[in-house]
Motif scaffolding. Structure first.
Motif, PDB file in Angstrom:
ATOM      1  N   VAL A   1      -6.480 -13.474  -8.934  1.00 18.00           N
ATOM      2  CA  VAL A   1      -5.561 -12.381  -8.598  1.00 18.00           C
ATOM      3  C   VAL A   1      -4.760 -12.765  -7.361  1.00 18.00           C
ATOM      4  CG1 VAL A   1      -5.327  -9.929  -8.057  1.00 18.00           C
ATOM      5  CG2 VAL A   1      -7.230 -10.712  -9.496  1.00 18.00           C
ATOM      6  N   THR A   2      -3.434 -12.793  -7.479  1.00 21.10           N
ATOM      7  CA  THR A   2      -2.593 -13.089  -6.327  1.00 21.10           C
ATOM      8  C   THR A   2      -2.173 -11.787  -5.644  1.00 21.10           C
ATOM      9  OG1 THR A   2      -0.426 -13.016  -7.423  1.00 21.10           O
ATOM     10  CG2 THR A   2      -1.688 -15.069  -7.589  1.00 21.10           C
ATOM     11  N   GLY A   3      -1.775 -11.895  -4.387  1.00 25.73           N
ATOM     12  CA  GLY A   3      -1.373 -10.707  -3.644  1.00 25.73           C
ATOM     13  C   GLY A   3      -2.524  -9.754  -3.420  1.00 25.73           C
ATOM     14  N   ALA A   4      -3.702 -10.302  -3.096  1.00 25.46           N
ATOM     15  CA  ALA A   4      -4.926  -9.503  -3.084  1.00 25.46           C
ATOM     16  C   ALA A   4      -5.431  -9.138  -1.698  1.00 25.46           C
ATOM     17  CB  ALA A   4      -6.029 -10.255  -3.838  1.00 25.46           C
ATOM     18  N   ALA A   5      -4.655  -9.403  -0.644  1.00 26.60           N
ATOM     19  CA  ALA A   5      -5.190  -9.242   0.703  1.00 26.60           C
ATOM     20  C   ALA A   5      -5.177  -7.807   1.221  1.00 26.60           C
ATOM     21  CB  ALA A   5      -4.416 -10.132   1.683  1.00 26.60           C
ATOM     22  N   SER A   6      -4.234  -7.001   0.791  1.00 28.59           N
ATOM     23  CA  SER A   6      -4.128  -5.635   1.310  1.00 28.59           C
ATOM     24  C   SER A   6      -5.050  -4.696   0.551  1.00 28.59           C
ATOM     25  CB  SER A   6      -2.691  -5.125   1.195  1.00 28.59           C
ATOM     26  OG  SER A   6      -2.630  -3.741   1.510  1.00 28.59           O
ATOM     27  N   VAL A   7      -5.940  -4.023   1.258  1.00 35.57           N
ATOM     28  CA  VAL A   7      -6.885  -3.128   0.594  1.00 35.57           C
ATOM     29  C   VAL A   7      -6.191  -1.881   0.038  1.00 35.57           C
ATOM     30  CG1 VAL A   7      -8.893  -3.928   1.890  1.00 35.57           C
ATOM     31  CG2 VAL A   7      -7.517  -2.035   2.782  1.00 35.57           C
ATOM     32  N   ARG A   8      -4.931  -1.696   0.349  1.00 37.00           N
ATOM     33  CA  ARG A   8      -4.141  -0.607  -0.242  1.00 37.00           C
ATOM     34  C   ARG A   8      -3.265  -1.083  -1.392  1.00 37.00           C
ATOM     35  NH1 ARG A   8      -2.272   3.926   1.156  1.00 37.00           N
ATOM     36  NH2 ARG A   8      -0.070   3.241   1.195  1.00 37.00           N
ATOM     37  N   GLY A   9      -3.380  -2.349  -1.729  1.00 37.28           N
ATOM     38  CA  GLY A   9      -2.465  -2.928  -2.695  1.00 37.28           C
ATOM     39  C   GLY A   9      -2.989  -2.989  -4.115  1.00 37.28           C
TER      40      GLY A   9
END
Length: 257
Positions: free
Chosen positions: A13-21
């Protein structure tokens, strides 16, 4: 736990760093359904926080992280090689969720901004898919989910404008082409096109703008990232095995076609 695949598989999964994302919630949904996950993002500190959050929710979660600029071909290949030789099960799904907005108007957008928006939103999914698809071919199971947007379908009108619309429209073409070429290997490729979602992607947006965005949706609210994540994970399941080359709209009625 209700696994979407009876055999141990890994979802990238890319773009996975933001816990709101959307990316984080997609990874969390995969973990809930029994998959191992590889989290990719340019934000290394955010990745560490995201992995910790997943493990706090499920101590048995199998999570691997790699800081990655999705526009860097050599870095993408290096990460794909590391995942292939690592301890997790074979890759069975790739969710290309990393993306950046672009609210600049057509007459004002610079070539530098145009190139940056296309690189992250369109070239990134191309590079990741080309790097990980061979692993799916070898494993005999594959699902690719590409993140587009309702902006691609009606040319803007949400927050981002023409550069973003062009990039996300390109994702739809990429999805259809990949679906045709990878079908012979049993790999499905689909696009998800959300409307306005309650995440942090709209940096600098104020409360009044956010309320206006929600009010413009027929359902009168923004989507929750968990709702988009549920669709992404379902498209990676065996149940979705005869669905490929499609655009799955999830926009609260913003665009109906």
């Amino acid at each position: 736990m209700n696994p979407t695949h009876p055999t141990a598989r890994t979802a990238v999964v890319t773009g996975a760093a933001s816990v709101r994302g959307i990316g984080f919630h997609t990874a969390a949904r995969f973990v809930r359904e029994g998959w191992a996950v590889v989290l990719l993002d340019v934000d290394e500190a955010g990745l560490a926080r995201a992995a910790e959050a997943l493990r706090e929710t499920d101590a048995s979660a199998r999570v691997e992280t790699h800081a990655l600029d999705v526009t860097d071909p050599s870095a993408v290949r290096a990460v794909a090689d590391a995942v292939a030789s690592g301890p997790l099960p074979p890759v069975g799904a790739l969710c290309n969720i990393a993306g950046i907005p672009s609210p600049a108007s057509f007459l004002e957008v610079s070539l530098e901004e145009w190139d940056r928006v296309l690189a992250v939103n369109l070239t990134g999914p191309f590079l990741l898919s080309q790097a990980f698809a061979p692993q799916m071919v070898e494993a005999g199971y594959g699902r690719v989910v590409n993140m587009s947007s309702v902006t691609a379908q009606h040319g803007g009108g949400v927050f981002s404008k023409t550069a973003y619309a062009a990039a996300k429209a390109g994702v739809l073409g990429l999805t259809r082409g990949m679906a045709r070429e990878l079908a012979e290997h049993g790999i499905t490729v689909n696009a998800v096109a959300p409307g306005v979602v309650d995440t942090d992607i709209r940096t600098g947006s104020d409360e009044e703008t956010e309320r206006a965005l929600a009010a413009a949706v027929p359902l009168r609210r923004q989507a929750r990232p968990q709702e988009v994540a549920a669709l992404c994970v379902w498209l990676a399941s065996e149940d979705a095995g005869y669905i490929t080359g499609t655009t799955q709209s999830i926009n609260g009625g913003t665009y109906v076609a």
